[in-house]
Design a protein around this motif. Structure first.
Motif, PDB file in Angstrom:
ATOM      1  N   GLY A  99      33.181  55.764  35.811  1.00 42.87           N
ATOM      2  CA  GLY A  99      34.583  55.352  35.878  1.00 42.87           C
ATOM      3  C   GLY A  99      34.810  54.004  35.225  1.00 42.87           C
ATOM      4  N   ALA A 100      33.864  53.109  35.415  1.00 42.44           N
ATOM      5  CA  ALA A 100      34.008  51.792  34.790  1.00 42.44           C
ATOM      6  C   ALA A 100      33.890  51.900  33.279  1.00 42.44           C
ATOM      7  CB  ALA A 100      32.942  50.853  35.330  1.00 42.44           C
ATOM      8  N   ARG A 101      32.967  52.815  32.779  1.00 48.18           N
ATOM      9  CA  ARG A 101      32.766  52.949  31.340  1.00 48.18           C
ATOM     10  C   ARG A 101      33.959  53.637  30.672  1.00 48.18           C
ATOM     11  NH1 ARG A 101      28.669  56.068  31.552  1.00 48.18           N
ATOM     12  NH2 ARG A 101      27.212  54.431  32.161  1.00 48.18           N
ATOM     13  N   GLU A 102      34.543  54.607  31.360  1.00 47.75           N
ATOM     14  CA  GLU A 102      35.636  55.374  30.752  1.00 47.75           C
ATOM     15  C   GLU A 102      37.012  54.844  31.149  1.00 47.75           C
ATOM     16  OE1 GLU A 102      35.092  59.448  31.645  1.00 47.75           O
ATOM     17  OE2 GLU A 102      33.121  59.583  30.663  1.00 47.75           O
ATOM     18  N   GLY A 103      37.043  53.780  31.989  1.00 53.33           N
ATOM     19  CA  GLY A 103      38.320  53.149  32.296  1.00 53.33           C
ATOM     20  C   GLY A 103      39.162  53.868  33.321  1.00 53.33           C
ATOM     21  N   TRP A 104      38.525  54.507  34.300  1.00 52.92           N
ATOM     22  CA  TRP A 104      39.299  55.135  35.359  1.00 52.92           C
ATOM     23  C   TRP A 104      40.058  54.053  36.129  1.00 52.92           C
ATOM     24  CZ3 TRP A 104      35.219  58.993  37.731  1.00 52.92           C
ATOM     25  CH2 TRP A 104      34.879  59.929  36.743  1.00 52.92           C
ATOM     26  N   PRO A 105      41.334  54.194  36.414  1.00 51.56           N
ATOM     27  CA  PRO A 105      42.128  53.128  37.057  1.00 51.56           C
ATOM     28  C   PRO A 105      41.572  52.688  38.402  1.00 51.56           C
ATOM     29  CG  PRO A 105      43.549  54.832  36.161  1.00 51.56           C
ATOM     30  CD  PRO A 105      42.163  55.371  36.058  1.00 51.56           C
ATOM     31  N   ILE A 106      41.246  53.661  39.250  1.00 48.12           N
ATOM     32  CA  ILE A 106      40.787  53.290  40.593  1.00 48.12           C
ATOM     33  C   ILE A 106      39.438  52.585  40.519  1.00 48.12           C
ATOM     34  CG2 ILE A 106      40.047  54.200  42.835  1.00 48.12           C
ATOM     35  CD1 ILE A 106      42.045  56.449  42.481  1.00 48.12           C
ATOM     36  N   ILE A 107      38.534  53.128  39.710  1.00 50.28           N
ATOM     37  CA  ILE A 107      37.214  52.516  39.576  1.00 50.28           C
ATOM     38  C   ILE A 107      37.323  51.137  38.946  1.00 50.28           C
ATOM     39  CG2 ILE A 107      34.932  52.748  38.560  1.00 50.28           C
ATOM     40  CD1 ILE A 107      35.553  54.724  40.810  1.00 50.28           C
ATOM     41  N   GLY A 108      38.204  51.009  37.947  1.00 51.46           N
ATOM     42  CA  GLY A 108      38.404  49.696  37.324  1.00 51.46           C
ATOM     43  C   GLY A 108      38.894  48.663  38.319  1.00 51.46           C
ATOM     44  N   SER A 109      39.808  49.066  39.200  1.00 60.49           N
ATOM     45  CA  SER A 109      40.311  48.138  40.221  1.00 60.49           C
ATOM     46  C   SER A 109      39.191  47.727  41.172  1.00 60.49           C
ATOM     47  CB  SER A 109      41.449  48.803  41.010  1.00 60.49           C
ATOM     48  OG  SER A 109      42.514  49.129  40.144  1.00 60.49           O
ATOM     49  N   LEU A 110      38.350  48.707  41.548  1.00 58.00           N
ATOM     50  CA  LEU A 110      37.242  48.384  42.440  1.00 58.00           C
ATOM     51  C   LEU A 110      36.274  47.411  41.775  1.00 58.00           C
ATOM     52  CD1 LEU A 110      36.470  51.883  44.013  1.00 58.00           C
ATOM     53  CD2 LEU A 110      37.477  49.894  45.148  1.00 58.00           C
ATOM     54  N   VAL A 111      35.997  47.625  40.478  1.00 55.80           N
ATOM     55  CA  VAL A 111      35.093  46.736  39.749  1.00 55.80           C
ATOM     56  C   VAL A 111      35.655  45.325  39.709  1.00 55.80           C
ATOM     57  CG1 VAL A 111      34.118  46.227  37.471  1.00 55.80           C
ATOM     58  CG2 VAL A 111      34.028  48.560  38.390  1.00 55.80           C
ATOM     59  N   ARG A 112      36.952  45.232  39.422  1.00 51.83           N
ATOM     60  CA  ARG A 112      37.562  43.899  39.358  1.00 51.83           C
ATOM     61  C   ARG A 112      37.510  43.207  40.714  1.00 51.83           C
ATOM     62  NH1 ARG A 112      41.044  46.648  35.762  1.00 51.83           N
ATOM     63  NH2 ARG A 112      42.479  47.179  37.451  1.00 51.83           N
ATOM     64  N   LEU A 113      37.730  43.971  41.781  1.00 52.10           N
ATOM     65  CA  LEU A 113      37.678  43.375  43.119  1.00 52.10           C
ATOM     66  C   LEU A 113      36.274  42.857  43.433  1.00 52.10           C
ATOM     67  CD1 LEU A 113      39.875  45.853  45.216  1.00 52.10           C
ATOM     68  CD2 LEU A 113      40.396  43.473  44.653  1.00 52.10           C
ATOM     69  N   VAL A 114      35.258  43.677  43.072  1.00 48.57           N
ATOM     70  CA  VAL A 114      33.878  43.259  43.342  1.00 48.57           C
ATOM     71  C   VAL A 114      33.519  42.023  42.540  1.00 48.57           C
ATOM     72  CG1 VAL A 114      31.464  43.919  43.080  1.00 48.57           C
ATOM     73  CG2 VAL A 114      33.114  45.563  44.001  1.00 48.57           C
ATOM     74  N   VAL A 115      33.872  42.030  41.247  1.00 49.63           N
ATOM     75  CA  VAL A 115      33.560  40.879  40.399  1.00 49.63           C
ATOM     76  C   VAL A 115      34.311  39.640  40.868  1.00 49.63           C
ATOM     77  CG1 VAL A 115      33.779  39.941  38.054  1.00 49.63           C
ATOM     78  CG2 VAL A 115      32.989  42.292  38.399  1.00 49.63           C
ATOM     79  N   LYS A 116      35.594  39.828  41.235  1.00 48.02           N
ATOM     80  CA  LYS A 116      36.402  38.705  41.717  1.00 48.02           C
ATOM     81  C   LYS A 116      35.804  38.112  42.980  1.00 48.02           C
ATOM     82  CE  LYS A 116      41.124  37.474  43.017  1.00 48.02           C
ATOM     83  NZ  LYS A 116      42.496  37.990  43.224  1.00 48.02           N
ATOM     84  N   ASP A 117      35.355  38.961  43.889  1.00 51.17           N
ATOM     85  CA  ASP A 117      34.763  38.462  45.129  1.00 51.17           C
ATOM     86  C   ASP A 117      33.457  37.729  44.841  1.00 51.17           C
ATOM     87  OD1 ASP A 117      34.635  38.472  48.136  1.00 51.17           O
ATOM     88  OD2 ASP A 117      32.763  39.514  47.684  1.00 51.17           O
ATOM     89  N   GLU A 118      32.662  38.260  43.889  1.00 49.45           N
ATOM     90  CA  GLU A 118      31.404  37.603  43.546  1.00 49.45           C
ATOM     91  C   GLU A 118      31.653  36.221  42.940  1.00 49.45           C
ATOM     92  OE1 GLU A 118      27.476  38.337  40.700  1.00 49.45           O
ATOM     93  OE2 GLU A 118      28.994  39.911  40.954  1.00 49.45           O
ATOM     94  N   PHE A 119      32.647  36.126  42.044  1.00 51.52           N
ATOM     95  CA  PHE A 119      32.971  34.837  41.444  1.00 51.52           C
ATOM     96  C   PHE A 119      33.541  33.877  42.484  1.00 51.52           C
ATOM     97  CE2 PHE A 119      32.707  36.886  37.266  1.00 51.52           C
ATOM     98  CZ  PHE A 119      32.075  35.878  36.549  1.00 51.52           C
ATOM     99  N   ALA A 120      34.318  34.401  43.439  1.00 49.96           N
ATOM    100  CA  ALA A 120      34.881  33.553  44.491  1.00 49.96           C
ATOM    101  C   ALA A 120      33.779  32.961  45.358  1.00 49.96           C
ATOM    102  CB  ALA A 120      35.864  34.353  45.344  1.00 49.96           C
ATOM    103  N   GLN A 121      32.784  33.797  45.698  1.00 48.26           N
ATOM    104  CA  GLN A 121      31.667  33.298  46.489  1.00 48.26           C
ATOM    105  C   GLN A 121      30.874  32.238  45.724  1.00 48.26           C
ATOM    106  OE1 GLN A 121      29.284  36.571  47.791  1.00 48.26           O
ATOM    107  NE2 GLN A 121      30.882  37.469  49.087  1.00 48.26           N
ATOM    108  N   ARG A 122      30.640  32.487  44.423  1.00 46.06           N
ATOM    109  CA  ARG A 122      29.896  31.517  43.617  1.00 46.06           C
ATOM    110  C   ARG A 122      30.691  30.211  43.470  1.00 46.06           C
ATOM    111  NH1 ARG A 122      27.842  33.780  38.022  1.00 46.06           N
ATOM    112  NH2 ARG A 122      26.877  35.206  39.531  1.00 46.06           N
ATOM    113  N   ASP A 123      32.002  30.328  43.275  1.00 50.19           N
ATOM    114  CA  ASP A 123      32.839  29.133  43.147  1.00 50.19           C
ATOM    115  C   ASP A 123      32.863  28.336  44.446  1.00 50.19           C
ATOM    116  OD1 ASP A 123      34.916  27.575  41.619  1.00 50.19           O
ATOM    117  OD2 ASP A 123      36.149  28.214  43.324  1.00 50.19           O
ATOM    118  N   ARG A 124      32.941  29.047  45.581  1.00 52.52           N
ATOM    119  CA  ARG A 124      32.924  28.376  46.872  1.00 52.52           C
ATOM    120  C   ARG A 124      31.586  27.670  47.103  1.00 52.52           C
ATOM    121  NH1 ARG A 124      34.697  32.226  49.343  1.00 52.52           N
ATOM    122  NH2 ARG A 124      32.773  33.251  50.050  1.00 52.52           N
ATOM    123  N   TYR A 125      30.498  28.286  46.706  1.00 50.57           N
ATOM    124  CA  TYR A 125      29.172  27.677  46.838  1.00 50.57           C
ATOM    125  C   TYR A 125      29.064  26.409  45.983  1.00 50.57           C
ATOM    126  CZ  TYR A 125      24.124  27.128  46.189  1.00 50.57           C
ATOM    127  OH  TYR A 125      22.855  26.611  46.109  1.00 50.57           O
TER     128      TYR A 125
END
Length: 318
Positions: A49-75
């Protein structure tokens, strides 16, 4: 445990007997299989889904990446705040160390500007790996300990130098009359009034009436009186059974009990008492015995005369 499987088409039934151990192993195997299938299906769907641009999967990927960056920024923010606090403490200690260095250098007779010059550095560049936050934090801690040790050492040095300076300031090494030629020296001479041999117990500094007389050292005025031979006389106690005497003054500016500094104006030259003309008669007594003042003044020739300059400025303001 007995499991019966019935075939509706064949109208047949088969029975299986499972013991407790076999049942547990079967359930574990089934659970592992389901987990592997679920994980594989999740990764296949997620990656596809991430490779082919499925909307739901893309949103999930962005949420995961955003949360990971937020944790790193907070650290990083938390570590930067800790390092900033340590840096502020280091700056305060360095300011304290700089102030101590200026005071110590002043007591030691060193120009503070000389120790502020940044030393030259250079050499072959051999790059290393980037520092981690943990290494940087450990380096700041070590530097903080080192600065604290240096500050303690400088404080002890300041105390010792100040003590030595105070002792020097209590020894009569300051010439009591500036820019005056030395008249009679200490020792036996022909008395100018009787014409007979007599012991001269001090030094004579011929000068014009009204010329300032400065204290040869810091101390306390223990005598201020008119003496029939010394005239207007001042005696200053410098401690350790050491006293200086100033005689024949025309005007006295201090009184008994006053604390005075080295180089402070205490009187003016005159010719009161047993005197043939305006001059200062200066004596140094140790345990009440007259000593040659010239030995003390010779020891003070290389000492700074900043206090005398300040006293002259104060006299000008008066």
């Amino acid at each position: 445990m007995q499991v019966i499987i019935t075939d509706a088409w064949m109208a047949k039934s088969r029975a299986f007997h499972l013991s407790g151990a076999k049942l547990l192993l079967s359930l574990l195997a089934l659970s592992m299989a389901l987990m592997l299938v679920s994980a594989g299906l999740y990764h296949w769907v997620f990656l596809k889904g991430a490779r082919e641009g499925w909307p739901i999967i893309g949103s999930l990927v962005r949420l995961v990446v955003k949360d990971e960056f937020a944790q790193r920024d907070r650290y990083l923010r938390e570590n930067i705040e800790v390092l900033a606090k340590k840096l502020g403490e280091m700056q305060a200690k360095l300011l304290q160390l700089e102030s101590l260095g200026e005071r110590v250098s002043g007591l030691a007779g060193i120009n503070p500007a000389d120790i502020k010059v940044k030393p030259g550095q250079g050499g072959l560049l051999v790059e290393g790996r980037p520092l981690t936050l943990q290494e940087l934090d450990a380096g700041l801690d070590a530097l903080d300990v080192l600065v604290g040790q240096r500050a303690d050492a400088m404080t002890v040095m300041e105390s010792r130098l100040f003590e030595q300076k105070i002792k020097k300031m209590m020894v009569p090494t300051q010439t009591p009359v500036q820019d005056a030629n030395l008249g009679s020296v200490f020792g036996w001479r022909i008395d100018p009034i009787t014409g007979r041999s007599a012991l001269h117990t001090g030094l004579d500094f011929p000068a014009e009436t009204g010329k300032p007389i400065y204290s040869a050292a810091g101390g306390m005025v223990v005598t201020q009186e008119f003496h029939f031979q010394y005239g207007n006389m001042i005696e200053v106690d410098h401690g350790n059974n050491l006293i200086t005497r100033y005689a024949h003054a025309s005007k006295v500016l201090v009184k008994k009990g006053d604390l005075i500094k080295r180089g402070q104006k205490i009187a003016e030259v005159g010719t009161s008492g047993r005197s043939t003309g305006p001059h200062l008669h200066f004596e140094v007594l140790v345990q009440g015995v007259p000593q040659d003042p010239q030995k003390f003044l010779n020891a003070g020739r290389n000492l700074p005369v900043a206090q005398v300059t300040q006293s002259k400025a104060a006299d000008t303001q008066r």
